[in-house]
Design a protein around this motif. Structure first.
Motif, short mmCIF file in Angstrom:
data_model
loop_
_atom_site.label_atom_id
_atom_site.label_comp_id
_atom_site.label_asym_id
_atom_site.label_seq_id
_atom_site.Cartn_x
_atom_site.Cartn_y
_atom_site.Cartn_z
N ALA A 147 0.84 -1.21 0.00
CA ALA A 147 0.00 0.00 0.00
C ALA A 147 0.86 1.25 0.00
O ALA A 147 0.55 2.24 -0.66
CB ALA A 147 -0.94 -0.01 1.20
N PHE A 148 1.99 1.21 0.74
CA PHE A 148 2.91 2.35 0.73
C PHE A 148 3.50 2.54 -0.67
O PHE A 148 3.50 3.64 -1.21
CB PHE A 148 4.04 2.13 1.75
CG PHE A 148 4.99 3.28 1.84
CD1 PHE A 148 4.78 4.29 2.76
CD2 PHE A 148 6.10 3.37 1.02
CE1 PHE A 148 5.65 5.37 2.86
CE2 PHE A 148 6.97 4.43 1.08
CZ PHE A 148 6.75 5.44 2.02
N ALA A 149 3.97 1.45 -1.27
CA ALA A 149 4.56 1.53 -2.62
C ALA A 149 3.53 2.03 -3.62
O ALA A 149 3.85 2.86 -4.49
CB ALA A 149 5.10 0.16 -3.05
N ALA B 12 -4.11 -0.79 9.28
CA ALA B 12 -4.61 0.59 9.31
C ALA B 12 -4.23 1.39 8.06
O ALA B 12 -5.06 2.10 7.49
CB ALA B 12 -4.11 1.29 10.57
N PHE B 13 -2.97 1.32 7.62
CA PHE B 13 -2.57 2.10 6.46
C PHE B 13 -3.32 1.65 5.22
O PHE B 13 -3.73 2.46 4.39
CB PHE B 13 -1.05 2.04 6.24
CG PHE B 13 -0.58 2.95 5.14
CD1 PHE B 13 -0.44 4.31 5.37
CD2 PHE B 13 -0.29 2.46 3.88
CE1 PHE B 13 -0.02 5.17 4.36
CE2 PHE B 13 0.13 3.30 2.86
CZ PHE B 13 0.26 4.66 3.10
N VAL B 14 -3.53 0.35 5.08
CA VAL B 14 -4.25 -0.21 3.94
C VAL B 14 -5.71 0.26 3.96
O VAL B 14 -6.30 0.52 2.92
CB VAL B 14 -4.16 -1.75 3.93
CG1 VAL B 14 -4.93 -2.36 2.77
CG2 VAL B 14 -2.71 -2.20 3.91
N ARG C 91 -3.94 8.20 2.49
CA ARG C 91 -2.62 7.56 2.42
C ARG C 91 -1.59 8.58 1.92
O ARG C 91 -0.50 8.71 2.48
CB ARG C 91 -2.62 6.38 1.44
CG ARG C 91 -3.35 5.16 1.87
CD ARG C 91 -3.21 4.08 0.79
NE ARG C 91 -4.06 2.93 1.03
CZ ARG C 91 -4.10 1.87 0.23
NH1 ARG C 91 -3.35 1.82 -0.86
NH2 ARG C 91 -4.89 0.86 0.51
N THR C 92 -1.97 9.28 0.87
CA THR C 92 -1.06 10.27 0.28
C THR C 92 -0.73 11.37 1.26
O THR C 92 0.44 11.75 1.41
CB THR C 92 -1.70 10.86 -1.00
OG1 THR C 92 -1.96 9.78 -1.91
CG2 THR C 92 -0.78 11.85 -1.67
N ALA C 93 -1.73 11.88 1.96
CA ALA C 93 -1.49 12.95 2.95
C ALA C 93 -0.57 12.46 4.07
O ALA C 93 0.32 13.20 4.52
CB ALA C 93 -2.81 13.44 3.51
N LEU C 94 -0.77 11.23 4.52
CA LEU C 94 0.09 10.69 5.58
C LEU C 94 1.52 10.51 5.09
O LEU C 94 2.48 10.86 5.80
CB LEU C 94 -0.47 9.36 6.11
CG LEU C 94 0.37 8.67 7.18
CD1 LEU C 94 0.64 9.59 8.38
CD2 LEU C 94 -0.30 7.38 7.64
N VAL C 95 1.70 10.00 3.88
CA VAL C 95 3.06 9.83 3.35
C VAL C 95 3.72 11.20 3.18
O VAL C 95 4.92 11.35 3.48
CB VAL C 95 3.05 9.02 2.03
CG1 VAL C 95 4.41 9.07 1.34
CG2 VAL C 95 2.66 7.58 2.31
N GLN C 96 2.98 12.19 2.76
CA GLN C 96 3.55 13.55 2.66
C GLN C 96 4.01 14.03 4.02
O GLN C 96 5.07 14.64 4.15
CB GLN C 96 2.52 14.52 2.07
CG GLN C 96 2.30 14.32 0.60
CD GLN C 96 1.17 15.18 0.06
OE1 GLN C 96 0.25 15.57 0.78
NE2 GLN C 96 1.23 15.47 -1.23
#
Length: 189
Positions: A18-20, A93-95, A102-107
């Motif tokens: 999911a991160f990738a 949770a991330f999935v 997801r994008t906002a958290l990775v940012q």
């Protein structure tokens, strides 16, 4: 394997995929796919082999993937609480986060001032590397398997013999004359 090992491996794989997929989105592999959000057409980092690259020992991240997944899911739970997002407990949770979240958290995690930035940027770089260069594969084999990144980027394909040879000079002309003693393979005599 110990009891619960399959669940831990599944949670790690789903979370890292999911991160990738957040770094380079792609289309779902099936309607039931939860790791890949389906935010873009074609294959993204997951289809390009991000998980395979990350699990190779030479990259140095393989032993940390489970801890990274646990950390990412902890951040996702905190983020969901802050944002009022209800998470589906059937997946990590991330999935469970919608793609925009997801994008906002990775940012947030990769921001210059985030204390954990180096490890999240490292994970993002490997996701990019799987897509941009198929670093975990032989390039000829990557083309044979229609690697989505190499095709999307427009890498020059090998010829029928599997060699990367150009019929024309890249500048449209030779830059200098070939030395008369140069061998047919291009080696100096």
């Amino acid at each position: 394997m110990q009891p619960g090992d399959n669940d831990r491996v599944r949670a790690k794989t789903l979370t890292i995929e999911a991160f990738a997929d957040t770094i380079i989105p792609g289309e779902k592999r099936s309607p039931e796919d939860r790791a890949v959000a389906g935010a873009a057409a074609g294959g993204g980092a997951v289809a390009a082999g991000a998980m395979e690259l990350l699990e190779q020992p030479g990259g140095g991240l393989a032993p940390t993937l489970e801890a990274l997944a646990l950390g990412l899911n902890a951040h996702a739970e905190q983020y969901a609480d802050e944002q009022g997002v209800t998470l589906d407990g059937d997946v990590p949770a991330f999935v469970a986060l919608p793609f925009a979240h997801r994008t906002a958290l990775v940012q947030r995690l990769t921001a210059p001032d985030h204390p954990e930035k180096p490890m999240w940027v490292g994970l993002a770089l490997f996701s990019n590397m799987a897509f941009d260069s198929a670093a975990h594969m032989n390039t000829v084999e990557a083309f044979a398997s229609t690697h989505p990144g190499l095709i999307a980027i427009g890498y020059f394909r090998p010829n029928a013999e599997g060699l990367f040879e150009f019929d024309e000079f890249s500048y449209g002309r030779p830059l200098s004359p070939i030395h008369p003693h140069t061998t047919p393979m291009g080696d100096p005599a």
